[in-house]
Scaffold this motif. Structure first.
Motif, short mmCIF file in Angstrom:
data_model
loop_
_atom_site.label_atom_id
_atom_site.label_comp_id
_atom_site.label_asym_id
_atom_site.label_seq_id
_atom_site.Cartn_x
_atom_site.Cartn_y
_atom_site.Cartn_z
N LEU A 110 -9.07 -33.70 33.97
CA LEU A 110 -7.98 -32.76 34.29
C LEU A 110 -7.37 -32.37 32.95
O LEU A 110 -6.25 -32.79 32.63
CB LEU A 110 -6.96 -33.44 35.20
N PHE A 156 -2.93 -38.99 46.28
CA PHE A 156 -2.64 -38.05 45.19
C PHE A 156 -1.48 -37.10 45.54
O PHE A 156 -1.46 -35.96 45.09
CB PHE A 156 -3.89 -37.26 44.81
N ARG A 189 2.10 -36.25 44.66
CA ARG A 189 2.74 -36.59 43.40
C ARG A 189 4.18 -36.09 43.31
O ARG A 189 4.41 -34.90 43.32
CB ARG A 189 1.92 -36.02 42.24
O1 LIG Z 1 -0.84 -36.63 38.58
C1 LIG Z 1 -0.65 -37.08 37.45
O2 LIG Z 1 0.44 -37.01 36.84
C2 LIG Z 1 -1.74 -37.76 36.77
O3 LIG Z 1 -1.50 -38.35 35.72
C3 LIG Z 1 -3.06 -37.72 37.34
C4 LIG Z 1 -4.04 -38.48 36.82
C5 LIG Z 1 -5.37 -38.32 37.26
C6 LIG Z 1 -6.35 -38.91 36.55
O4 LIG Z 1 -7.62 -38.65 36.75
#
Ligand SMILES: O=C(O)C(=O)/C=C/C=C/O
Length: 484
Positions: free
Chosen positions: A154, A446, A448
């Protein structure tokens, strides 16, 4: 043909040493990347140091907040350019990058601009032995020059997740993007100049790890702290380098995250949730699921349902909005993932679906494509279940009791994330308390809230970032005690 130069002190710096940047969807050449040597890294660190002592270092909080909001606007204005750059670098489908990577790339500046405007300070009044009083209050000062080493899965999101708080707290940064994904970190340099961020505040040096920009940056005595997201072994090397000069580290590392589905779960939501946590971004999310545990009464039904999901993905040109499954980030990473597909086969796993390379046609035939893959039937001791693969694959294991699945889920040196599916509220809270991870999602994955503590336990990392937690790494706290 793109020309990805280093960005040092507001200038674009070419070097005599370049390496190829290829689009993983079809292995086409996107451009050349200028590898930074010791001299370029040193120049970047010096520029970052000078910026601290220049106008940037004396900006008022509101002025920094205004600049961070200008960066957000700058990214939003050039959204399509960031989107194209990210897709060409990673091969991820446009539908994902347009909803996750680029919006979060901007949001990571906004959340910390808001934070430094509103975060309360700390003070304590005290009685003193002479019968008088004293006032203690905390002062947070920028840590200084921060080395930012960010990953290829990412690229913009994970880089700005560090650069956002770093700048908000008044630091300056030297960013070393992954050699696989130089584009959006480079483009952000244009935004920094456009919005008037003083030269030297944001610097980008391209290259690799050992004997290249990554090593030069982490070993540089002018770097006051190092933040890294990536594999645990690399995290260990960075922590070793940081020990010299006693520089703090913030590490978000690998994982072998469990997905746990109880028989009482909302079945369709659990299937959708595990399909997303296993296959989103072609399985290249540190928080993703590679170990699925399903309570025995629904095991067979769940395996069949996840198989159907895995076989429903549409592969193709990542710029095509119908496409929801892209290639891996590189042919090199595909070799690693396919080596685990081979290990599973050799160990006699049941290959429920996938296990190889899809038959792509035309230019896509040269891309780093793999099939989404599901296994069953392996022992918990298998490397396929113990080691991070970082691909679109998972092993599904049946379980009977809550205690059994907690033991299996915790039986790993990692401790990053978990996703748990159950409609039993008490069980949900028990699992949240029992799973030895930094991030536990219940009936979700996920989701967030950027104010929450984000990071891994055990070999999945050190430190927490997010909201006020980022202040711990990006500032030094000083207590001032005044005798009244
Ligand atoms: O969502 C976030 O702040 C983050 O750090 C995601 C991390 C994903 C890693 O592969």
């Amino acid at each position: 043909m793109a020309d990805f130069r280093n960005f040092i002190n507001g200038q674009w710096i070419a070097t005599g040493k370049t390496f190829e940047n290829r689009n993983p969807a079809d292995n086409s050449l996107v451009g050349m990347v200028h590898e930074a040597g010791q001299a370029e890294v040193d120049a970047a660190v010096q520029a970052a140091r000078a910026a601290l002592q220049g106008p940037w270092g004396s900006l008022k909080v509101q002025q920094r907040v205004d600049l961070l909001h200008a960066i957000v606007d700058g990214i939003d204005k050039r959204f399509d350019e960031f989107l194209e750059a990210e897709i060409k670098d990673t091969g991820k489908p446009r539908r994902l990058a347009s909803h996750l990577d680029i919006p979060r790339g901007a949001a990571n500046f906004k959340i910390f601009a808001d934070l430094i405007r509103n975060v309360p300070g700390e003070s304590f009044g005290m009685d003193t032995p002479d019968g008088g009083r004293a006032l203690n209050y905390a002062v947070r000062a920028p840590r200084g020059v921060i080395g930012v080493i960010c990953p290829w899965n990412l690229p913009l999101l994970l880089m700005t997740w560090k650069v956002g708080p770093a700048l908000a707290c008044g630091n300056t940064v030297v960013v070393k993007p992954s050699e696989d994904t130089p584009a959006t970190a480079t483009l952000l340099g244009e935004i920094m100049n456009d919005v008037g961020v003083p030269h030297g505040v944001y610097n980008v040096v391209h290259g690799f790890g050992p004997e290249s920009a990554g090593e030069y940056l982490t070993a540089h005595p002018g770097v006051d702290g190092i933040t890294f997201t990536g594999e645990t072994r690399t995290g260990e090397a960075i922590m070793t380098a940081a020990a010299k000069g006693l520089r703090p580290v913030s590490l978000e590392l690998g994982g072998k995250n469990p997905g746990i589905v109880f028989a009482d779960a909302d079945f369709d939501k659990a299937v959708a949730g595990i399909a997303r946590s296993t296959f989103e971004n072609t399985g290249q999310v540190c928080l993703g699921t590679e170990r699925v545990y399903v309570q025995r009464p629904i095991f067979e039904r769940f395996v069949a349902a996840l198989k159907a999901r895995a076989e429903s993905f549409r592969m193709g040109d990542p710029f095509d909005d119908d496409v929801d499954f892209g290639p891996l980030v590189s042919l090199k990473h595909r070799e690693k993932v396919l080596s685990y597909y081979e290990k599973a086969r050799k160990e006699g796993a049941t290959v429920v679906t996938g296990g190889g390379v899809p038959g792509m046609t035309g230019p896509l035939a040269d891309g780093a494509w793999v099939q989404p893959t599901i296994w069953t039937g392996l022992p918990e001791t298998s490397p396929v279940i113990r080691e991070e693969i970082f691909g679109p694959c998972c092993h599904i294991q049946p379980f009977d009791t809550e205690d059994e699945v907690i033991r299996m889920a915790n039986e790993t040196p990692y401790g990053l994330a978990a996703t748990v599916w159950t409609q039993d509220l008490s069980a949900a809270h028990r699992l949240g308390a029992a799973l030895n991870v930094g991030l536990c999602w219940i009936n979700s994955w996920f989701l967030r809230d950027l104010r929450t503590a984000f990071g891994g336990a055990r070999q999945s990392g050190i430190g927490r970032e997010g909201g006020v937690h980022s202040l711990e790494f990006y500032t030094e706290m000083r207590n001032v005690c005044v005798k009244l």
